[in-house]
Design an enzyme around this catalytic site. Structure first.
Site, PDB file in Angstrom:
ATOM      1  N   GLY A 142       0.848  -1.055   0.063  1.00  0.00           N
ATOM      2  CA  GLY A 142      -0.043   0.109  -0.166  1.00  0.00           C
ATOM      3  C   GLY A 142       0.773   1.348  -0.022  1.00  0.00           C
ATOM      4  O   GLY A 142       0.843   1.931   0.948  1.00  0.00           O
TER       5      GLY A 142
ATOM      6  N   SER B 120       1.163   3.463  -3.312  1.00  0.00           N
ATOM      7  CA  SER B 120       0.460   4.505  -4.272  1.00  0.00           C
ATOM      8  C   SER B 120      -0.959   4.962  -3.665  1.00  0.00           C
ATOM      9  O   SER B 120      -1.812   4.135  -3.058  1.00  0.00           O
ATOM     10  CB  SER B 120       0.145   3.923  -5.431  1.00  0.00           C
ATOM     11  OG  SER B 120       1.488   3.683  -6.023  1.00  0.00           O
TER      12      SER B 120
ATOM     13  N   GLU C  85      12.117  -4.698  -4.649  1.00  0.00           N
ATOM     14  CA  GLU C  85      11.169  -4.629  -5.914  1.00  0.00           C
ATOM     15  C   GLU C  85      11.710  -4.593  -7.073  1.00  0.00           C
ATOM     16  O   GLU C  85      11.105  -4.926  -8.101  1.00  0.00           O
ATOM     17  CB  GLU C  85       9.991  -3.750  -5.390  1.00  0.00           C
ATOM     18  CG  GLU C  85       9.059  -3.880  -6.252  1.00  0.00           C
ATOM     19  CD  GLU C  85       7.504  -2.825  -5.800  1.00  0.00           C
ATOM     20  OE1 GLU C  85       7.619  -2.363  -4.803  1.00  0.00           O
ATOM     21  OE2 GLU C  85       6.752  -2.763  -6.643  1.00  0.00           O
TER      22      GLU C  85
HETATM   23  C1  LIG Z   1       0.323  -3.275 -12.936  1.00  0.00           C
HETATM   24  C2  LIG Z   1       0.725  -2.253 -11.793  1.00  0.00           C
HETATM   25  C3  LIG Z   1       0.814  -2.781 -10.436  1.00  0.00           C
HETATM   26  C4  LIG Z   1       0.761  -1.980  -9.440  1.00  0.00           C
HETATM   27  N1  LIG Z   1       0.861  -2.422  -8.265  1.00  0.00           N
HETATM   28  C5  LIG Z   1       1.029  -1.599  -7.171  1.00  0.00           C
HETATM   29  C6  LIG Z   1       1.068  -2.135  -5.931  1.00  0.00           C
HETATM   30  O1  LIG Z   1       0.939  -3.458  -5.437  1.00  0.00           O
HETATM   31  N2  LIG Z   1       1.125  -1.125  -4.751  1.00  0.00           N
HETATM   32  C7  LIG Z   1       1.436   0.162  -5.035  1.00  0.00           C
HETATM   33  O2  LIG Z   1       1.432   0.951  -4.176  1.00  0.00           O
HETATM   34  N3  LIG Z   1       1.312   0.621  -6.149  1.00  0.00           N
HETATM   35  C8  LIG Z   1       1.101   0.004  -7.372  1.00  0.00           C
HETATM   36  N4  LIG Z   1       1.234   0.154  -8.583  1.00  0.00           N
HETATM   37  C9  LIG Z   1       1.511   1.628  -8.880  1.00  0.00           C
HETATM   38  C10 LIG Z   1       2.856   2.211  -9.350  1.00  0.00           C
HETATM   39  O3  LIG Z   1       3.705   2.118  -8.594  1.00  0.00           O
HETATM   40  C11 LIG Z   1       2.231   3.583  -9.619  1.00  0.00           C
HETATM   41  O4  LIG Z   1       1.516   3.777 -11.105  1.00  0.00           O
HETATM   42  C12 LIG Z   1       3.539   4.472  -9.726  1.00  0.00           C
HETATM   43  O5  LIG Z   1       4.233   4.947  -8.573  1.00  0.00           O
HETATM   44  C13 LIG Z   1       2.911   5.822 -10.655  1.00  0.00           C
HETATM   45  O6  LIG Z   1       2.212   6.490  -9.899  1.00  0.00           O
HETATM   46  P1  LIG Z   1       0.875   7.124 -10.839  1.00  0.00           P
HETATM   47  O7  LIG Z   1       0.323   6.025 -11.662  1.00  0.00           O
HETATM   48  O8  LIG Z   1      -0.113   7.799  -9.679  1.00  0.00           O
HETATM   49  O9  LIG Z   1       1.483   8.118 -11.833  1.00  0.00           O
HETATM   50  P2  LIG Z   1       2.174   9.862 -11.443  1.00  0.00           P
HETATM   51  O10 LIG Z   1       2.871   9.355 -10.328  1.00  0.00           O
HETATM   52  O11 LIG Z   1       0.985  10.694 -11.247  1.00  0.00           O
HETATM   53  O12 LIG Z   1       2.916  10.115 -12.677  1.00  0.00           O
HETATM   54  C14 LIG Z   1       2.238  10.135 -13.912  1.00  0.00           C
HETATM   55  C15 LIG Z   1       3.586  10.430 -14.903  1.00  0.00           C
HETATM   56  O13 LIG Z   1       4.258  11.620 -14.549  1.00  0.00           O
HETATM   57  C16 LIG Z   1       5.697  11.269 -14.267  1.00  0.00           C
HETATM   58  N5  LIG Z   1       6.228  11.946 -13.122  1.00  0.00           N
HETATM   59  C17 LIG Z   1       5.514  11.912 -11.908  1.00  0.00           C
HETATM   60  N6  LIG Z   1       6.300  12.567 -11.067  1.00  0.00           N
HETATM   61  C18 LIG Z   1       7.379  12.891 -11.827  1.00  0.00           C
HETATM   62  C19 LIG Z   1       8.505  13.704 -11.324  1.00  0.00           C
HETATM   63  N7  LIG Z   1       8.887  14.360 -10.280  1.00  0.00           N
HETATM   64  N8  LIG Z   1       9.594  14.031 -12.461  1.00  0.00           N
HETATM   65  C20 LIG Z   1       9.440  13.286 -13.497  1.00  0.00           C
HETATM   66  N9  LIG Z   1       8.288  12.652 -14.127  1.00  0.00           N
HETATM   67  C21 LIG Z   1       7.349  12.465 -13.096  1.00  0.00           C
HETATM   68  C22 LIG Z   1       5.719   9.805 -13.982  1.00  0.00           C
HETATM   69  O14 LIG Z   1       7.072   9.078 -14.252  1.00  0.00           O
HETATM   70  C23 LIG Z   1       4.525   9.350 -14.903  1.00  0.00           C
HETATM   71  O15 LIG Z   1       5.132   9.217 -16.256  1.00  0.00           O
HETATM   72  C24 LIG Z   1       0.989  -0.695  -9.787  1.00  0.00           C
HETATM   73  C25 LIG Z   1       1.017   0.056 -10.743  1.00  0.00           C
HETATM   74  C26 LIG Z   1       0.743  -0.892 -12.043  1.00  0.00           C
HETATM   75  C27 LIG Z   1       0.653  -0.269 -13.457  1.00  0.00           C
END
Ligand SMILES: Cc1cc2nc3c(=O)[nH]c(=O)nc-3n(C[C@H](O)[C@H](O)[C@H](O)COP(=O)(O)OP(=O)(O)OC[C@H]3O[C@@H](n4cnc5c(N)ncnc54)[C@H](O)[C@@H]3O)c2cc1C
Length: 385
Positions: free
Chosen positions: A132, A134, A250
């Site tokens: 947990g 994200s 991870e």
């Molecule tokens: C198949 C899958 C399984 C997952 N499982 C888990 C899980 O079990 N537990 C969990 O906690 N999460 C999980 N995640 C979440 C994953 O780790 C997040 O999707 C990830 O951390 C990105 O967060 P977000 O989707 O909110 O995108 P955002 O953080 O909103 O990012 C959107 C875009 O902006 C870019 N960006 C954001 N901030 C910056 C910055 N400071 N500088 C440059 N670029 C930036 C990112 O690289 C991305 O391209 C999973 C995701 C997927 C796809």
């Protein structure tokens, strides 16, 4: 022959390699009925029955101390196991996160009571964990998590929301990164990790359907969830340090290199047939293997650092960034190869496997930390930021 047989650059000790044949033989029997397009889900696939069987064999928590039900073996033994799970496409998702990071985290930071309660059940394939971290509006920017655990007389009261939580609907427990003190402006301060029993009143888990129609990740809501005092794992306020160390586990493992390996093996099988073999396909096979071999060597060396108690955060980011680039290149290149051929020559199962991996592949560079974030970490590690 498995693709992995040709990747002998890094020497894994013979006593650990010795397990490979036994694991491979067991899996070939255990998942004989699963077609390739299902096996392509691999550690994303889910079978609690298979996890129990692997637990009975002693193949979950193989690096954890025997005193807690683990195997007491080296990280290289686990590496061999994990490679075989991935290469065969074994649906090992139910225990994957508990084995990879939750149980090692509890071992490192947990109290004696937490170790005794959770780790033996993880090792038996009976207790499954999810991550947990994200939250909506705090995905990559973990330091701004808003889910809050407020101390009270009985322990903590938890309120907030997590998202993209893989397999939360199948797990008994989540290790959540939450704010226990201060405000979200405090960034790295005031964050802690808590173990949440997902059956508690006030927890709602809602699966989210992805592009391929699977529903493996979830939204998880906490509405005044009462946690006991023993929910806290590690020290209050140390959540940021704990979580960054956990992410190294991870990010560096073989699952960051081999997500497309079942597809690659299927395709290679076809390329070995007289109608499948072309010069360009042979060149593509060589291109993939020459990238896979050094990446695997890097991944193994990060594992070694992890077992020495180091926190190779930048190295792990490097492995994940390069690994997911390769994992995404494989389905794209195989699609290009197959679509240049006569449709009736290509096995349907191979096309179905390609379809699944193509749909899943955008997520490879998101889960576990996005590409942009990892590149930022690598740049910082090189002194460029
Ligand atoms: C198949 C899958 C399984 C997952 N499982 C888990 C899980 O079990 N537990 C969990 O906690 N999460 C999980 N995640 C979440 C994953 O780790 C997040 O999707 C990830 O951390 C990105 O967060 P977000 O989707 O909110 O995108 P955002 O953080 O909103 O990012 C959107 C875009 O902006 C870019 N960006 C954001 N901030 C910056 C910055 N400071 N500088 C440059 N670029 C930036 C990112 O690289 C991305 O391209 C999973 C995701 C997927 C796809």
């Amino acid at each position: 022959m498995s693709t992995l047989d040709s990747l002998a650059l890094t020497r894994i000790p013979a006593e650990d390699e010795a397990l490979r044949a036994e694991v491979r033989a067991f899996l070939q029997e255990a998942i004989a009925d699963l077609p390739a397009h299902i096996r392509a889900r691999s550690w994303g696939g889910y079978s609690s029955a298979l996890s129990r069987r692997l637990g009975d064999k002693g193949w979950i928590g193989i690096t954890l101390p025997r005193a807690y039900g683990g195997g007491g073996r080296s990280a290289f033994t686990r590496y061999v196991l994990v490679e075989e799970y991935l290469a065969c496409g074994a649906p090992v998702g139910s225990h994957w996160i508990a084995d990879r990071q939750s149980a090692p985290l509890i071992l490192k930071y947990g109290t004696e009571a937490q170790k005794q309660f959770y780790i033996p059940r993880v090792c038996k394939g009976e207790a499954f964990f999810c991550i947990g971290m994200s939250e909506p509006n705090a995905g990559s920017d973990l330091a701004s998590v808003k889910t809050r655990a407020v101390p009270n007389a009985q322990g903590f009261v938890l309120n907030g929301q997590k998202i993209w939580t893989t397999n939360a609907h199948h797990c008994q427990y989540m290790i959540a990164l939450v704010r226990t003190s201060g405000t979200s402006e405090d960034r790295h301060q005031g964050l802690s990790q808590v173990i949440v029993d997902l059956s508690l009143p006030g927890v709602t888990v809602r699966p989210i359907e992805d592009l391929s129609g699977d529903s493996h990740f979830c939204e998880v809501f906490f509405d005044n969830v009462q946690l006991g005092p023993d929910a806290l794992i590690g020290a209050e306020g140390q959540g940021w340090e704990q979580v960054t160390a956990e992410l190294a586990f991870e990010r560096s493992g073989p699952e960051r290199l081999f997500s497309s390996i079942v597809l690659f093996d299927q395709w290679l099988g076809y390329v070995r047939t007289p109608q499948g073999r072309t010069d360009s396909a042979v060149r593509l096979a060589g291109k993939v293997l020459t990238q896979l071999a050094p990446l695997r060597a890097m991944s193994v060396s990060v594992q070694e650092k992890l077992t020495q108690g180091a926190s190779p955060i930048v190295e792990a980011a490097l492995v994940k960034e390069l690994g997911t680039t390769l994992e995404q290149m494989i389905p794209a290149a195989i699609a290009e190869d197959l679509f240049a051929r006569e449709a009736e020559d290509v096995p349907v199962e191979l096309l179905m496997t390609l379809k699944y991996v193509t749909e899943a592949s955008p997520s490879f560079s998101l889960r576990g930390g996005t590409r942009d974030i990892l590149r930022g970490m690598i740049a910082r590690g090189l002194g460029l930021r």
